[in-house]
Design a protein around this motif. Structure first.
Motif, mmCIF file in Angstrom:
data_model
loop_
_atom_site.group_PDB
_atom_site.id
_atom_site.type_symbol
_atom_site.label_atom_id
_atom_site.label_comp_id
_atom_site.label_asym_id
_atom_site.label_seq_id
_atom_site.Cartn_x
_atom_site.Cartn_y
_atom_site.Cartn_z
ATOM 1 N N SER A 172 0.827 -1.209 0.000
ATOM 2 C CA SER A 172 0.000 0.000 0.000
ATOM 3 C C SER A 172 0.857 1.252 0.000
ATOM 4 C CB SER A 172 -0.908 0.024 1.237
ATOM 5 O OG SER A 172 -1.726 -1.117 1.297
ATOM 6 N N LYS A 173 0.343 2.319 -0.569
ATOM 7 C CA LYS A 173 1.081 3.575 -0.634
ATOM 8 C C LYS A 173 0.880 4.338 0.665
ATOM 9 C CE LYS A 173 2.006 7.392 -3.811
ATOM 10 N NZ LYS A 173 1.622 8.055 -5.091
ATOM 11 N N GLU A 174 1.613 3.889 1.678
ATOM 12 C CA GLU A 174 1.485 4.493 3.003
ATOM 13 C C GLU A 174 2.820 4.853 3.635
ATOM 14 O OE1 GLU A 174 -0.831 2.071 5.570
ATOM 15 O OE2 GLU A 174 -2.519 1.891 4.196
ATOM 16 N N ALA A 175 3.912 4.288 3.132
ATOM 17 C CA ALA A 175 5.210 4.490 3.780
ATOM 18 C C ALA A 175 5.749 5.891 3.519
ATOM 19 C CB ALA A 175 6.207 3.448 3.284
ATOM 20 N N THR A 176 6.483 6.395 4.488
ATOM 21 C CA THR A 176 7.215 7.647 4.319
ATOM 22 C C THR A 176 8.654 7.419 4.746
ATOM 23 O OG1 THR A 176 6.665 8.406 6.547
ATOM 24 C CG2 THR A 176 5.185 9.055 4.759
ATOM 25 N N ASP A 177 9.552 8.326 4.366
ATOM 26 C CA ASP A 177 10.927 8.218 4.796
ATOM 27 C C ASP A 177 11.355 9.540 5.431
ATOM 28 O OD1 ASP A 177 11.338 9.926 2.683
ATOM 29 O OD2 ASP A 177 12.850 8.709 1.688
ATOM 30 N N TRP A 178 12.660 9.642 5.740
ATOM 31 C CA TRP A 178 13.166 10.842 6.414
ATOM 32 C C TRP A 178 12.832 12.113 5.644
ATOM 33 C CZ3 TRP A 178 16.560 13.986 3.838
ATOM 34 C CH2 TRP A 178 17.175 13.435 2.712
ATOM 35 N N GLY A 179 12.855 12.039 4.316
ATOM 36 C CA GLY A 179 12.623 13.228 3.513
ATOM 37 C C GLY A 179 11.199 13.753 3.580
ATOM 38 N N TRP A 180 10.287 12.918 3.999
ATOM 39 C CA TRP A 180 8.888 13.335 4.134
ATOM 40 C C TRP A 180 8.776 14.524 5.093
ATOM 41 C CZ3 TRP A 180 4.293 12.466 1.885
ATOM 42 C CH2 TRP A 180 3.125 12.724 2.583
ATOM 43 N N ASP A 181 9.618 14.498 6.127
ATOM 44 C CA ASP A 181 9.606 15.575 7.118
ATOM 45 C C ASP A 181 10.801 16.512 7.004
ATOM 46 O OD1 ASP A 181 7.254 14.699 8.474
ATOM 47 O OD2 ASP A 181 8.445 13.086 9.356
ATOM 48 N N TRP A 182 11.964 15.986 6.657
ATOM 49 C CA TRP A 182 13.200 16.740 6.815
ATOM 50 C C TRP A 182 13.766 17.331 5.542
ATOM 51 C CZ3 TRP A 182 16.138 12.542 10.102
ATOM 52 C CH2 TRP A 182 15.447 12.344 11.296
ATOM 53 N N ALA A 183 13.353 16.851 4.405
ATOM 54 C CA ALA A 183 13.971 17.327 3.165
ATOM 55 C C ALA A 183 13.715 18.821 2.967
ATOM 56 C CB ALA A 183 13.423 16.552 1.970
ATOM 57 N N PRO A 184 14.676 19.540 2.393
ATOM 58 C CA PRO A 184 14.441 20.946 2.039
ATOM 59 C C PRO A 184 13.249 21.056 1.087
ATOM 60 C CG PRO A 184 16.753 20.367 1.791
ATOM 61 C CD PRO A 184 16.021 19.087 2.034
ATOM 62 N N GLU A 185 12.604 22.222 1.085
ATOM 63 C CA GLU A 185 11.397 22.398 0.285
ATOM 64 C C GLU A 185 11.612 22.041 -1.180
ATOM 65 O OE1 GLU A 185 8.243 23.003 1.006
ATOM 66 O OE2 GLU A 185 8.767 22.913 3.132
ATOM 67 N N ASP A 186 12.779 22.362 -1.718
ATOM 68 C CA ASP A 186 13.004 22.100 -3.142
ATOM 69 C C ASP A 186 13.284 20.630 -3.430
ATOM 70 O OD1 ASP A 186 15.484 21.975 -1.949
ATOM 71 O OD2 ASP A 186 16.531 23.031 -3.568
ATOM 72 N N GLN A 187 13.354 19.779 -2.365
ATOM 73 C CA GLN A 187 13.588 18.357 -2.565
ATOM 74 C C GLN A 187 12.454 17.484 -2.026
ATOM 75 O OE1 GLN A 187 17.500 17.184 -1.109
ATOM 76 N NE2 GLN A 187 18.393 19.114 -1.798
ATOM 77 N N LYS A 188 11.434 18.120 -1.438
ATOM 78 C CA LYS A 188 10.351 17.329 -0.850
ATOM 79 C C LYS A 188 9.602 16.494 -1.891
ATOM 80 C CE LYS A 188 9.220 19.786 3.424
ATOM 81 N NZ LYS A 188 9.597 18.656 4.290
ATOM 82 N N TYR A 189 9.563 16.981 -3.122
ATOM 83 C CA TYR A 189 8.843 16.246 -4.164
ATOM 84 C C TYR A 189 9.469 14.868 -4.411
ATOM 85 C CZ TYR A 189 12.565 17.050 -7.592
ATOM 86 O OH TYR A 189 13.757 17.041 -8.253
ATOM 87 N N LEU A 190 10.721 14.681 -4.011
ATOM 88 C CA LEU A 190 11.399 13.395 -4.200
ATOM 89 C C LEU A 190 10.991 12.374 -3.145
ATOM 90 C CD1 LEU A 190 14.974 14.742 -4.997
ATOM 91 C CD2 LEU A 190 13.474 13.533 -6.606
ATOM 92 N N HIS A 191 10.205 12.782 -2.153
ATOM 93 C CA HIS A 191 9.893 11.906 -1.022
ATOM 94 C C HIS A 191 8.388 11.814 -0.749
ATOM 95 C CE1 HIS A 191 14.178 11.791 -0.067
ATOM 96 N NE2 HIS A 191 14.186 13.070 -0.372
ATOM 97 N N PRO A 192 7.602 11.464 -1.758
ATOM 98 C CA PRO A 192 6.169 11.277 -1.495
ATOM 99 C C PRO A 192 5.926 9.953 -0.781
ATOM 100 C CG PRO A 192 6.675 10.612 -3.730
ATOM 101 C CD PRO A 192 7.946 11.183 -3.166
#
Length: 484
Positions: free
Chosen positions: A325-345
């Protein structure tokens, strides 16, 4: 196992295949023999004359956390797990990794060189590994008929060698470069005395750092190259050691700048046998351009994925549906800079593994190593509380074991793609279905197909004038073995 001979159409000879599937519907490396037939199936054509990299192997990592947990289980369950990873009927892991000194997946900080100022390393000892990591490796060796390679990686030198005198962050002081190189040589000797050969080193786990959250030590590309060129390589050579040296060992988005420095000329590249990479820069992007660039920079060198996991998550206990299921998140979900958050859905854990391994294979990566083999229901033990997911989750108090769908996903590669295999070309007209293929040393061909869609797909495999018509379930990964 089921041997099939199916024809896609009357004009082609039947192709003998064995088919194994893992799916959201409940298959777990299940042999299949009955397939839906279609008038116009997708045709995947194998091109054995197109050859690419030679495969080094697939596997996971011997960590103190995993080994400690195995020590808490019954002898029966310990054996079940070891055999599941290394036995002939299991995943047959062929490439593994372990840590030198402690890491976040240790019970606490430790170093094999605990005595400050001991530049000759007269007090070097691997006693910390003798209760857990070494017995786990030896148990694996005992059941692995073909054997496996081990890559060892330090997270940090002991604090007394560093400019900040800390386990986290900081740099190796130049006056200790020779001592730190000797450390690697001493480690090889100590493990060889235990009957364990180390195949390769990475110079430093995540040399760009991890915000000093846990054990780490920083190198720039120039500093690492100089250390290998002038200290580590010559030290291992002088001591008669043949262990390979892999540079970098972090996320792929910075790969270009590292290989540019490592392989700038014959002198800088002499002691580097390859490059190590991690997947954490994105939950969906494989970074094919960077991988292709690294291969072209050093086509004769290894390119090995040395660490991957579903990170920043507490494992879901005996809930296969979550892993599909599409439920997992990783460190970037919370911590990535704004310009890199799109890489961590949010992402599907099984999809991430299948997509990444296939994408890596199709872009010159020759080895792929997962992180912890075993964790507990909390996603540890981990002294920093950096919880993660492993393919096998255990509850030591109840002596229970859960093989997650990630285990079966990894086995689709490790069990059927053997060391020495050669990746071969293919034509796949379906943009939704991912494919990779290899020719194994025994003459068999293994094809891995991944269908992330919500519909079953009908397809045919064609090879040298023969054909088999097959189908793959929705949300499924499938390995097709074509016998010689």
């Amino acid at each position: 196992m089921v041997l099939m001979m199916l024809a896609a159409c009357q004009s082609r000879e039947p192709l003998p295949v064995e088919v194994y599937e893992t799916s959201a519907g409940g298959h777990q490396l299940t042999p299949l023999s009955d397939f839906a037939q279609a008038e116009n199936p997708i045709v995947v054509k194998l091109l054995p004359e197109e050859t690419y990299q030679t495969i080094t192997g697939f596997g996971g990592s011997f960590t103190e956390a995993s080994a400690y947990l195995l020590n808490q289980l019954s002898a029966e369950n310990r054996s079940i797990i070891i055999n599941a990873y290394f036995g002939t009927e299991g995943a047959k892991y062929s490439l593994t990794r372990t840590h030198m000194n402690s890491c976040d997946f240790s019970l606490g900080h430790y170093s094999y060189a605990p005595v400050e100022g001991d530049t000759a390393l007269q007090h070097f000892t691997i006693k910390e590994d003798r209760e857990d990591i070494i017995p786990m490796i030896k148990d694996a060796m005992a059941v692995s008929e073909e054997g496996f390679k081990i890559i060892s990686s330090p997270w940090t030198a002991p604090p007394w060698m560093k400019d900040n005198n800390d386990w986290m962050g900081g740099k190796l002081q130049p006056q200790y470069y020779d001592t730190w190189a000797l450390f690697f040589s001493k480690y090889l000797d100590a493990y060889q005395a235990e009957g364990i050969d180390i195949w390769a080193f990475t110079v430093e786990n995540e040399p760009l750092g991890n915000d000093s959250n846990w054990e780490s030590m920083h190198f720039s590309p120039e500093e690492m190259t100089a250390f290998v060129q002038n200290h580590l390589g010559p030290r291992l050579e002088a001591d008669g050691h043949s262990a390979k040296i892999l540079g970098y060992d972090q996320n792929r988005e910075h790969l270009k700048e590292w290989v540019d420095d490592m392989y700038q000329n014959e002198a800088t590249s002499k002691y580097f046998d390859g490059t190590a990479i991690h997947w954490y820069a994105s939950t969906y992007e494989v970074f094919p351009e960077e991988l292709q660039y690294a291969h072209k920079k050093a086509p004769g060198k290894h390119l090995i994925q040395t660490e991957a996991c579903v990170d920043a998550e507490v494992p879901k206990w005996k809930n296969d549906d979550w892993y599909w299921s599409k439920e997992a998140t990783d460190w970037g979900w919370d911590w990535a800079p704004e310009d890199q958050k799109y890489l961590h859905p949010k992402y599907v854990p099984v999809y991430r593994y299948a997509r990444d391994i296939i994408g890596c294979l199709n872009n010159w990566v020759d080895g792929w190593v997962d992180w912890n083999m075993v964790l507990n229901r909390q996603g540890g033990p981990n002294w920093f509380k950096n919880w993660c997911v492993a393919p096998v989750i255990v509850d030591p108090e109840q002596d229970e074991v859960y093989f997650t769908p990630i285990y079966h996903t990894l086995a689709h590669f490790s069990k059927f793609i053997r060391p020495g295999a050669t990746r071969i070309g293919f034509e796949n007209p379906d943009d939704e279905m991912m494919v990779t293929a290899v020719s194994n040393p025994d003459g068999s061909v293994a094809v891995v197909v991944f269908n992330p869609t919500g519909q079953e797909k009908n397809f045919a495999i064609e090879l040298s004038g023969q054909s088999a018509q097959l189908s793959i379930s929705k949300q499924a990964i499938q390995t097709i073995v074509i016998k010689p």
